[in-house]
Design an enzyme around this catalytic site. Structure first.
Site, mmCIF file in Angstrom:
data_model
loop_
_atom_site.group_PDB
_atom_site.id
_atom_site.type_symbol
_atom_site.label_atom_id
_atom_site.label_comp_id
_atom_site.label_asym_id
_atom_site.label_seq_id
_atom_site.Cartn_x
_atom_site.Cartn_y
_atom_site.Cartn_z
ATOM 1 N N LYS A 45 18.578 -9.306 9.297
ATOM 2 C CA LYS A 45 19.100 -8.027 8.811
ATOM 3 C C LYS A 45 20.618 -7.944 8.997
ATOM 4 O O LYS A 45 21.331 -7.448 8.130
ATOM 5 C CB LYS A 45 18.400 -6.883 9.534
ATOM 6 C CG LYS A 45 16.904 -6.783 9.191
ATOM 7 C CD LYS A 45 16.196 -5.839 10.149
ATOM 8 C CE LYS A 45 14.713 -5.706 9.846
ATOM 9 N NZ LYS A 45 13.978 -5.044 10.963
ATOM 10 N N LYS A 79 0.832 -1.212 0.000
ATOM 11 C CA LYS A 79 0.000 0.000 0.000
ATOM 12 C C LYS A 79 0.863 1.258 0.000
ATOM 13 O O LYS A 79 0.541 2.256 -0.653
ATOM 14 C CB LYS A 79 -0.918 0.015 1.226
ATOM 15 C CG LYS A 79 -2.096 -0.948 1.132
ATOM 16 C CD LYS A 79 -2.946 -0.832 2.392
ATOM 17 C CE LYS A 79 -3.954 -1.961 2.474
ATOM 18 N NZ LYS A 79 -4.603 -2.015 3.803
#
EC number: 1.1.1.3
Lengths: 431, 431
Positions: free
Chosen positions: A205, A16
């Site tokens: 990460k 979105k």
């Protein structure tokens, strides 16, 4: 003007965000890419679901083949998360000669090397800035700007959920459970918060950051991992008294061609810039042998910040005429570095114990620490004895090998005067 | 392996840093650029000068033509500073089809657009990461990563000399002259410190940041400029009492297609991350409409940090096969934005006055401020009256137009009870 068609796989939070950015920043994107970029198809699980966003229903599809077999689509943006079926779709996209942008940390951390090799073979690009630290342009920073440096050290706050919880515990004296509940209510933590709380997210990460910075491929299982659930208000309070705050740090340090890789709660001095990185913000400190200390700070997650990184990658692909190389993980196959085992870590340590309030306790403890080459930097006795005649004592050590600390703890446990080892937290001094 | 020859123009502080980096980080540079890079000639003023660095004498030359006419040299690295003769040499290098890397902020701020246009015409690259904030990769960050954002605001501490002086004044209670002297002794300030102290240096850097971020060409004379020499220990002390510290900020804000561009000492809240940027460190905060707040922090000057940026630019040129575009200043000739005049700035203001210690003073002052739409947020009266029966008073206003403040000051000066307007400092609240 050049016209490029793009497909999104997934229309969740980040999807979105990317849609909004393309809609609202059209002028900037045209100016920067010298092209018209159009999101022409989006893969979703249910085309009829109301998503509260004005995406035309006719561009939604539940069938991945509608996208992979559409020759007009040149760039695939994978935003589904997880490795299954994401990595299968990415492999097929690459084999169909489509460039790929992804924000999928788990996929890149565990299969990035293979995917990048495949992309190279097929002559397409694979970009993944959004996979680490959301909107912070840390991967391109390492790969495009710090190229003349030997990277010596990376220390980062790279998980927003745990940083939000630790901030609430530190600044508002919340206990862990209350802070976690608030994080869940605000949408910072998921219903099952394990991946964040137990540091799996940060490990992925760190694996990506390490591969890029040190040029070797890292197995995520080689990264030492501790979560934050064992941190109590006692520890937070003690940290303050010693002049520290507690943050979940992801750490990679090169030492004589070996790598120390670890993710765990860490005490850091209140005077250090990382100590002021609060709430869901992320920050990454990189030490290069030429540039010195460099810090990047910003929103490490969220619809628009991560969307900013994803959209930036799309524009990079477009305006480099789609001819440039991907951001290379582990770009030198000959380079070998050993990952240190936990026993070989060097750090300072905070050690909290419950002991009997009898004379000679400190002597017995100091003996064991001394025998194991652990020297004490600070010491406090906390509060009054409890109903069982026990008191809390807290040490902070000088730099020592973690193996020596582990041996000390085993021996301390055998002492009659020691009731319990309550916590062990590493202390980072930032020389 | 691909072999690339490079020439340096200048072997001062930054030139030596580049030389050291190429010598010490050879492995990294080869790995990142997939090429062997050789500094094969260096332009100096005096080949016989002892520079305390092991550069072979035979690669030094005093004659620019030795370099510009050497067809084997593909990249020219201009590190002389100033516009004359630097920009003439750069023009000739570009016309001889050589790529150019520079750290020359004055040249890029004042002639960058023309040089980039020329480079484009000649089909070569011009990179200049080292011209702003030393080792901090801020230009590539804006131009390569934040491309999907509409940049709304840039606020930076981008002059290390003045930040060092203000840090000493704030944390060690030094006065301006002593702090400046210490900065000169440590090599942070030059014998003639005007360019730093009076903010010319920061204005050049802000012009470059603005052109890249907002896509328009900025005339450095359109940037409002104030130096730090008027800041006294009184102001530093008052700032602390209000919960602020004073930093020299470079500010660019877009407001309804107009730009507010200003460099001046500014009070910022002690809780803001920029307030902890001390000594000669630099930091730049960028607000993008997708990424939100992003901060870059690091060494803004110095031989190796700036050398890191310059060497990174060289590697970018090499590994992009020398075919990519330069980092574009003002890349849209159609885009027009008006630069606001000083009267149109909006800010909060700190105002320090010496007034007569008589009744009714505050009323008279409040009347004038109120009449000009300036409303007061905080007020303190400082200390006892002096031998002339004068006292210091300090106001901080709410957000107001600078024009209203300027009118108020003119009117305050006419008041019998006002002895002197001692200082006016802008206050940034960071919403």
């Amino acid at each position: 003007m050049n016209k490029i068609k793009i497909a999104l796989l997934g229309l969740g939070n980040v999807g979105k965000g990317v849609w909004e950015i393309f809609k609202n920043n059209t002028d900037e994107i045209i100016r920067r890419s010298a092209s018209e970029l159009e999101i022409s198809k989006i893969l979703v699980k249910d085309v009829n679901k109301d998503r509260g966003i004005d995406v035309p229903k006719e561009i939604l599809t539940e069938n991945i083949d509608d996208i992979l077999n559409d020759d007009s689509i040149q760039i695939i943006v994978e935003l589904m998360g997880g490795v299954d079926p994401a990595s299968d779709y990415v492999v097929r996209a690459i084999k169909n000669k489509k460039h790929v942008v992804t924000a999928n940390k788990q996929m890149i951390a565990t299969q990035g090397k293979e995917l990048l090799d495949l992309a190279k073979k097929e002559g397409v690009l694979l970009y993944y800035e959004g996979s680490v630290a959301g909107g912070i342009p840390i991967l391109k920073g390492i790969e495009e700007s710090l190229t003349a440096n030997k990277i010596e050290e990376i220390v980062g706050i790279i998980n927003g959920t745990t940083n939000y919880i630790l901030t609430k515990m530190s600044l508002e004296n919340m206990d862990f459970e209350t802070a976690l509940k608030e994080a869940q209510e605000k949408g910072y933590a998921e219903a099952d918060p394990t991946s964040d709380i137990e540091s799996y997210d940060a490990v992925y990460k760190l694996a990506i950051l390490t591969s890029l910075s040190f040029g070797i491929n890292v197995n995520v299982n080689d990264i030492y991992r501790e979560g934050i659930s064992k941190i109590t208000s006692h520890d937070i309070q003690n940290a303050k008294e010693f002049g520290y705050t507690i943050k979940l740090l992801a750490i990679a340090k090169e030492k004589n061609d070996s790598l120390e890789l670890r993710v765990h709660p860490t005490m850091i001095p209140l005077t250090h810039p990382l100590s002021n990185v609060n709430d869901s913000f992320n920050a990454i400190l990189i030490k290069g042998n030429a540039v010195g200390d460099l810090m990047f700070y910003g929103r490490g997650a969220g619809s628009l910040p991560t969307g900013s990184a994803v959209a930036g990658d799309i524009i990079s692909i477009v305006r480099n005429d789609m001819t440039l190389r991907s951001i290379a993980l582990a770009d030198n196959p000959d380079l070998q570095k050993r990952v240190l085992s936990r026993e070989e870590f060097t750090s300072r340590y905070y050690l909290r114990l419950k002991v009997k309030d009898v004379s000679g306790v400190l002597g017995q403890i100091s003996n064991i620490l001394g025998k194991n080459d652990v020297s004490i930097s600070s010491f406090i006795q906390k509060g009054q004895k409890d109903e069982n005649n026990l008191v809390s004592i807290v040490f902070i050590t000088h730099d020592t090998l973690e193996g020596n600390i582990m041996k000390s703890i085993e021996e301390l446990k055998t002492l009659d005067v020691v009731d319990k080892i309550k916590n062990l937290i590493r202390v980072e001094k930032f020389i």
